[in-house]
Scaffold this motif. Structure first.
Motif, short mmCIF file in Angstrom:
data_model
loop_
_atom_site.label_atom_id
_atom_site.label_comp_id
_atom_site.label_asym_id
_atom_site.label_seq_id
_atom_site.Cartn_x
_atom_site.Cartn_y
_atom_site.Cartn_z
N UNK A 1 0.81 -1.22 0.00
CA UNK A 1 0.00 0.00 0.00
C UNK A 1 0.85 1.27 0.00
N UNK A 2 1.89 1.31 0.79
CA UNK A 2 2.70 2.53 0.94
C UNK A 2 3.74 2.70 -0.16
N UNK A 3 3.83 1.74 -1.05
CA UNK A 3 4.84 1.77 -2.11
C UNK A 3 4.25 2.45 -3.35
N UNK A 4 4.95 3.42 -3.94
CA UNK A 4 4.42 4.11 -5.13
C UNK A 4 4.14 3.14 -6.28
N UNK A 5 3.18 3.51 -7.10
CA UNK A 5 2.83 2.66 -8.25
C UNK A 5 4.01 2.45 -9.18
N UNK A 6 4.83 3.47 -9.33
CA UNK A 6 5.98 3.37 -10.22
C UNK A 6 6.97 2.31 -9.76
N UNK B 1 0.85 -0.02 -4.53
CA UNK B 1 -0.52 0.47 -4.70
C UNK B 1 -0.60 1.99 -4.70
N UNK B 2 0.42 2.66 -4.18
CA UNK B 2 0.42 4.12 -4.17
C UNK B 2 -0.63 4.74 -3.29
N UNK B 3 -0.99 4.06 -2.18
CA UNK B 3 -1.99 4.61 -1.26
C UNK B 3 -1.39 5.72 -0.42
N UNK B 4 -2.24 6.63 0.05
CA UNK B 4 -1.77 7.66 0.96
C UNK B 4 -1.98 7.18 2.40
N UNK B 5 -1.52 8.00 3.36
CA UNK B 5 -1.62 7.57 4.76
C UNK B 5 -3.05 7.58 5.27
N UNK B 6 -3.91 8.35 4.66
CA UNK B 6 -5.32 8.31 5.05
C UNK B 6 -5.89 6.93 4.78
N UNK B 7 -5.60 6.38 3.62
CA UNK B 7 -6.08 5.05 3.27
C UNK B 7 -5.44 3.98 4.14
N UNK B 8 -4.14 4.09 4.35
CA UNK B 8 -3.43 3.07 5.13
C UNK B 8 -3.90 3.06 6.58
N UNK C 1 -11.01 12.40 15.93
CA UNK C 1 -9.67 12.88 16.21
C UNK C 1 -8.62 12.15 15.37
N UNK C 2 -8.83 10.86 15.15
CA UNK C 2 -7.92 10.11 14.30
C UNK C 2 -7.94 10.64 12.88
N UNK C 3 -9.11 10.91 12.37
CA UNK C 3 -9.22 11.45 11.01
C UNK C 3 -8.50 12.80 10.91
N UNK C 4 -8.71 13.65 11.90
CA UNK C 4 -8.06 14.96 11.89
C UNK C 4 -6.53 14.83 11.95
N UNK C 5 -6.05 13.95 12.83
CA UNK C 5 -4.60 13.76 12.96
C UNK C 5 -4.00 13.15 11.71
N UNK C 6 -4.71 12.21 11.10
CA UNK C 6 -4.21 11.56 9.89
C UNK C 6 -4.09 12.56 8.75
N UNK C 7 -5.08 13.41 8.60
CA UNK C 7 -5.02 14.40 7.53
C UNK C 7 -3.89 15.41 7.77
N UNK C 8 -3.65 15.74 9.02
CA UNK C 8 -2.53 16.62 9.33
C UNK C 8 -1.21 15.95 8.97
N UNK C 9 -1.09 14.68 9.32
CA UNK C 9 0.14 13.97 8.99
C UNK C 9 0.32 13.85 7.48
N UNK C 10 -0.74 13.53 6.76
CA UNK C 10 -0.63 13.40 5.31
C UNK C 10 -0.16 14.70 4.67
#
Length: 389
Positions: free
Chosen positions: A52-57, A61-68, A287-296
Motif C-alpha cells: 500500500x505505501x509503495x508508489x505505483x511506479x 498500490x500508491x496509497x496515501x496515509x489516510x487510506x493506510x 480525532x484520528x481522522x483529523x490527525x491523519x489528515x494533518x500527517x498526510x
C-alpha cells in the motif's frame, strides 16, 4: 462494522474485505493459542496489501496515509495483533525513505513489492544492548533487542544499534542473515500474536549500504515525522479496538434470544452506557481522522516541512492518542455492562479487547503525551523530537 458509521469511512480495496472476514472468524481462537499467526500472515502477503505505501511506479498500490491508517483501524477492530504487524510493516517499509537515501528506498520498495516481503521491527531504542562495531571494512552487530514486534516470519528487519561512540544507528537487513536468531518468548496477556519477543545477534555482518545515514535518525524535520507516524498508527489500533469492542457487544446482544435482547434494549441504564461508549468511539474516530489528515499534509511537504509544522502535527497526534488510549481501555472493559455476566465466559474471549488495549497502551504511557500537550497549551512549546514524540 456498525451500521451507524458515517459514509466517510474508508472504502477499502476489495482485497481487504475477505481478509477482515477471515481474521474475524478465527480471532478468539488465535487469541487463546498465541504464537505466530503464520497462516494469517501469509493471507496478508497474498492480499497485496503489504504494498500500500509503495508508489505505483515501484510496483506498489500508491496509497496515501489516510487510506493506510483507515485500513489499520478496520483490521484492529477484528484483530489488533495482526493490525499491529500490518501497521508496523508499513512503518518499516518507509523508514529507508525517511532515514536513508532515495536509492536505498527505491531498491527496498521494489524488492518488497516484487517478493511480497513482510517487514518486522528490531528497533526499540530504549534497549541499548545491541552494538555495532567495525573491524576494518566489516561491520558487525552483536547483542539483543526486546519488543521486536513482527520479527517472526518476517523477510526484512529495521534494526537499531549503538556504535562504538554510543551513537544510534539504523539499518535495514534481511531477517535470514547468518547469526540472527528470533526467540519465541512472547506470551503476554494481550496482543498475543504480535511476536513481540526478543531477537539476538551474534557477529551478524552488516553491509555499509544497509545503514540508513542520510539524514539518519531524526536528522531533519522530515525524518522527525517517523515517530509521529508511529504514534498515529498506535492511535489507529486503539480506535479500532474501541470500535471493535462496541461492535462485538452489539452483535452479542442481538444474538441473544428475542426476549433477552428486548429486555436489554429497553433497559434505560444499559442504553445510557451504550450511548456513552458510542460517543467515545465516535470522538476517537474524529480525532484520528483529523490527525491523519494533518500527517498526510506534512508528509506531502517532504523536506520542505518546518520544525514548527512538524510540531503541530505531533500535537494533533498526541491529542488523538490520549483520547483513544483511554477510550479503548474504557470501552473494552465496560462492554460487559451491556452484555451481562454470561459474556465473561472464557470461550468467547471477549476480554481480549481490554487485554489488547491494556498491553498496547503501555507502549509509551499517555502521561508523557499529556505533559507535552500541557506544555503546548500553556507555553506554546512543541514536543522535542524523539523516538516517542
Amino acid at each position: 462494522m456498525s451500521d451507524l458509521e458515517t459514509e466517510t469511512r474508508f472504502q477499502s480495496d476489495p482485497a481487504l474485505e475477505p481478509l477482515l472476514a477471515d481474521l474475524a472468524s478465527t480471532a478468539a481462537r488465535r487469541d487463546t493459542e498465541g504464537g505466530t499467526a503464520k497462516r494469517e500472515r501469509d493471507l496478508i502477503r497474498e492480499s497485496g496489501l503489504l504494498s500500500l505505501a509503495i508508489p505505483r511506479a515501484l510496483g506498489g498500490a500508491g496509497a496515501d496515509w489516510i487510506e493506510i491508517v483507515q485500513a489499520v483501524q478496520r483490521m484492529a477492530a477484528v484483530d489488533s495483533s495482526l493490525a499491529h504487524l500490518f501497521a508496523f510493516h508499513h512503518l518499516m517499509v518507509v523508514t529507508p525513505q525517511i532515514f536513508g537515501t532515495a536509492e536505498q528506498s527505491r531498491a527496498l520498495m521494489e524488492k518488497t513489492a516484487r517478493e511480497r516481503c513482510f517487514w518486522g521491527n528490531a528497533v526499540n531504542p530504549k534497549d541499548p544492548r545491541l552494538r555495532l562495531s567495525r573491524d576494518g571494512a566489516i561491520l558487525r552487530l552483536d547483542g539483543a533487542k526486546t519488543f521486536c514486534s513482527g520479527a517472526s516470519d518476517s523477510d526484512m528487519l529495521i534494526v537499531s544499534a549503538l556504535d562504538e561512540e554510543d551513537r544510534l544507528k539504523i539499518a535495514a537487513i534481511p531477517t535470514r542473515r547468518a547469526g540472527l536468531r528470533i526467540h519465541d518468548d512472547w506470551d503476554n496477556m494481550g496482543q498475543r500474536q504480535t511476536d513481540s519477543g526478543s531477537v539476538s545477534f551474534e557477529r551478524v555482518e552488516l553491509r555499509e549500504d544497509e545503514l540508513l545515514v542520510a539524514p539518519g535518525p531524526l536528522g531533519s524535520p522530515f525524518a522527525a515525522l517517523r515517530p509521529c507516524l508511529v504514534q498515529l498508527l498506535l492511535v489507529a489500533i486503539f480506535a479500532g479496538l474501541a470500535r471493535g469492542a462496541l461492535d462485538e457487544a452489539k452483535a452479542y446482544v442481538r444474538g441473544l434470544p428475542s426476549e433477552g435482547a428486548a429486555r436489554i434494549g429497553a433497559d434505560a441504564f444499559i442504553l445510557h452506557t451504550a450511548g456513552e461508549l458510542w460517543t467515545q468511539a465516535a470522538a476517537v474516530e474524529a480525532l484520528l481522522d483529523r490527525a491523519t489528515r494533518a500527517f498526510q499534509s506534512g508528509w506531502e511537504r517532504g523536506d520542505s516541512i518546518t520544525p514548527r509544522e512538524r510540531g503541530a502535527i505531533a500535537i494533533e497526534i498526541a491529542t488523538a492518542k490520549a483520547v483513544s488510549a483511554r477510550a479503548s481501555l474504557d470501552i473494552g472493559s465496560r462492554i460487559f455492562e451491556i452484555m451481562g455476566a454470561r459474556a465473561t465466559h472464557a470461550r468467547l474471549r471477549l476480554d481480549r479487547f481490554w487485554r489488547n488495549a491494556r498491553t498496547h497502551t503501555l507502549h509509551d504511557p499517555i502521561d508523557h503525551k499529556l505533559k507535552e500537550i500541557g506544555d503546548f497549551v500553556l507555553n506554546d512549546a512543541y514536543p522535542t523530537p524523539s523516538f516517542y514524540s
